[in-house]
Design a protein around this motif. Structure first.
Motif, short mmCIF file in Angstrom:
data_model
loop_
_atom_site.label_atom_id
_atom_site.label_comp_id
_atom_site.label_asym_id
_atom_site.label_seq_id
_atom_site.Cartn_x
_atom_site.Cartn_y
_atom_site.Cartn_z
N LEU A 375 0.98 -1.39 0.06
CA LEU A 375 0.01 -0.03 0.00
C LEU A 375 0.90 1.37 0.06
O LEU A 375 0.42 2.06 -0.81
CB LEU A 375 -0.91 0.07 1.20
CG LEU A 375 -2.10 -0.85 1.04
CD1 LEU A 375 -3.04 -1.03 2.35
CD2 LEU A 375 -3.20 -0.63 0.04
N LEU A 378 1.89 1.84 -3.48
CA LEU A 378 1.27 2.27 -4.42
C LEU A 378 0.72 3.73 -4.02
O LEU A 378 0.68 4.52 -5.01
CB LEU A 378 -0.16 1.34 -4.19
CG LEU A 378 -0.40 -0.10 -4.61
CD1 LEU A 378 -1.41 -0.97 -4.14
CD2 LEU A 378 -0.10 -0.21 -6.25
N ASN A 379 0.64 4.08 -2.99
CA ASN A 379 0.54 5.52 -2.50
C ASN A 379 1.49 6.39 -3.08
O ASN A 379 1.27 7.52 -3.39
CB ASN A 379 0.09 5.82 -1.22
CG ASN A 379 -1.26 5.26 -0.99
OD1 ASN A 379 -2.43 6.15 -1.07
ND2 ASN A 379 -1.57 4.22 -0.51
N THR A 400 -4.98 0.49 -5.35
CA THR A 400 -4.85 0.86 -3.95
C THR A 400 -6.33 0.75 -3.45
O THR A 400 -6.53 0.12 -2.27
CB THR A 400 -4.52 2.39 -3.79
OG1 THR A 400 -3.20 2.50 -4.44
CG2 THR A 400 -4.49 2.55 -2.30
#
Length: 537
Positions: A375, A378-379, A400
């Motif tokens: 995560l 991805l962010n 996400t």
């Protein structure tokens, strides 16, 4: 001619903060034996996206308000989740209110869209069987983590945002001084005016506390005043057909680099500052007036978002809020026609491509620290790409969202396929409805936008003329008139830019009215320069 864009901050620090703010709640949830709670808390990590470039005291206040608002939005979505039509109406109400508040108060990116996503996510996380209050507390905890991550830089550079704004303004003014008399003069002037406006906003509007004499803030204000005097003198000289003072560009750069004292260029009364924006209540009221661009966008959102939601519900889509979020994304910024259509197409294409990446992540089903890392990455990718290539950013946004929504449970292959198809379908519905609403409404709404903006700027010029004639540039009404003229001029340029990217009729109007825009703009800047000259006598 396009209105110059505000200077964009570096993306790497923003992306790192977003990644860290997302990873910490997941790690804490894993350590506590409740990954689902950690995933809900990541909704509060959206807080880290706001406040970029603001002074730290103002940033802290804004981020606290954002964190509370996100928690309230998620709780509202969870409260309305059991009844489909109530969920649609709740998300729609949040969307309209968020557009009003974020646009009128210039909250900055990512703006209203995040609050709608949070409310819509509240509908989804209602399946956790936690009460809306418990969900709100988890989101607020995630917001508190994001607040700390955003504010940590204050320990090593409390005035860094103000220094950066002043330096940027000085460089922009120097660029204008270098181009006076050249073809790029107008663009450079607008770039300098925009940068100075940003600097004064940081030094005046975003300062909750007074600046003691001799403080760094007081010195930065004096520096910006000296740079602004150079800018105003150069505009006055250009209006007379004269060149700026020799070496003035180097002086501006030296002021921005703090190599010279501002008093050597211009003395400033420390008790007299340029007026900031109007009071909050006035901004909110102006945003609702007939002819306001904010009001136009609110109408589009008020129609498009519930239409997308009810269309998704009617077609049996099990997560209608995805369609509503897509519609908000298309509509909430109020961008010109072709940019709006491009954004919708990029979101749609990025979502469908992102479904493949999401499928890979869901099949791997990362857990624990591995989930936090996934995560976070991805962010990080989203924040690095979102201003450069929205299509690619949408790929990671989709992955996400689906990872957060599925990480706490294991899905069978058939369930994965159904989920991905549903997400692609409701994004298609939301983008299609959003673009259709824009095409139907925008042409009628904006046909007179440029004419009205020119008229407002002329009225603002007329309002300053008595002060110029009286030699008054320092009284409260005189400074308010100068501020309003600056705002009206920038709004006029924005309206012209929107018209050049609008429908055929709007483009024709932009071409027809271009001489008027240029003439009014020149008079406006000459008037502002005259008021600055009066003030520095």
């Amino acid at each position: 001619m396009r209105k110059p864009e505000p200077v964009a901050p570096p993306r790497l620090p923003i992306a790192v903060r977003a990644a860290v703010s997302t990873a910490i709640p997941v790690l804490l949830g894993w350590a506590a034996g409740d990954v689902g709670a950690g995933l809900i808390a990541t909704l509060g990590a959206f807080t880290s996206r706001f406040g970029v470039g603001r002074p730290y005291l103002s940033r802290g206040v804004q981020l606290a308000v954002v964190a509370v608002a996100l928690a309230a939005a998620v709780a509202a979505g969870a409260w309305a989740a059991d009844i489909a039509w109530l969920g649609v109406l709740t998300i729609s109400a949040v969307a309209v209110a968020a557009v009003w508040l974020c646009t009128a108060l210039a909250v900055g990116p990512p703006g209203a869209y995040v609050f709608v996503v949070a409310c819509a996510a509240g509908v989804g996380v209602s399946a956790s069987h936690l009460s809306p209050g418990q969900i709100a507390l988890l989101v607020l905890a995630g917001g508190a983590i994001a607040w700390l991550v955003q504010m940590v830089g204050a320990a090593t550079g409390f005035r860094r945002p103000e220094r950066a704004a002043v330096r940027t303004a000085a460089e922009a003014v120097a660029g204008y001084l270098d181009t006076v008399g050249e073809p790029d003069q107008d663009r450079a002037r607008h770039r300098a005016a925009t940068a100075l406006h940003q600097a004064w906003t940081n030094l005046v509007n975003h300062q909750p506390l007074a600046a003691p004499a001799g403080s760094e803030l007081a010195r930065l204000r004096a520096t910006t005043h000296a740079v602004h005097v150079l800018f105003a003198d150069a505009m006055s000289a250009a209006a007379r057909g004269e060149a700026p003072e020799p070496g003035s560009a180097e002086v501006a750069r030296a002021l921005g680099a703090r190599r010279v004292e501002p008093d050597t260029t211009a003395h400033r009364d420390p008790d007299r500052l340029p007026l900031g924006r109007p009071p909050t209540r006035d901004l909110l009221r102006q945003a609702l007036q007939t002819g306001s661009q904010t009001r136009r966008v609110m109408v589009r959102v008020a129609l498009g978002v519930p239409l997308a939601g009810f269309a998704a519900v009617g077609l049996g889509v099990d997560r209608a809020y995805w369609a509503m979020a897509a519609a908000v994304l298309v509509l909430h910024q109020g961008t010109p026609l072709w940019r709006t259509l491009r954004r919708g197409a990029e979101r749609l294409a990025g979502t469908w491509i992102g479904l493949g990446l999401a499928a890979a992540v869901i099949v791997v089903h990362p857990q624990g620290w591995f989930l936090a890392v996934v995560l976070a990455l991805l962010n990080f990718a989203i924040e690095m790409l979102v201003t450069r290539n929205y299509l690619l950013a949408s790929v990671f946004i989709t992955a996400t969202a689906l990872t957060i929504g599925t990480a706490s449970r294991h899905l069978e292959p058939g369930q994965v396929g159904h989920l991905l198809l549903a997400r692609g379908l409701d994004t298609l519905i939301g983008c299609a409805v959003g673009m259709a609403v824009y095409v139907v409404l925008a042409g009628r709404q904006e046909i007179r936008r440029l004419d009205d903006a020119i008229a407002r700027t002329r009225a603002a010029i007329a309002a300053t003329e008595p002060f110029v004639a009286a030699g008054d540039a320092v009284s409260l009404p005189a400074r308010a008139a100068r501020r309003d003229l600056q705002r009206a001029t920038l709004d006029m340029l924005e309206a012209h830019e929107a018209a050049t990217g609008g429908s055929k009729d709007q483009r024709a109007a932009a071409h027809r009215l271009w001489p008027d825009v240029v003439a009014v703009e020149h008079i406006s800047y000459e008037t502002i320069a005259a008021l600055w000259a009066i003030e520095t006598r």
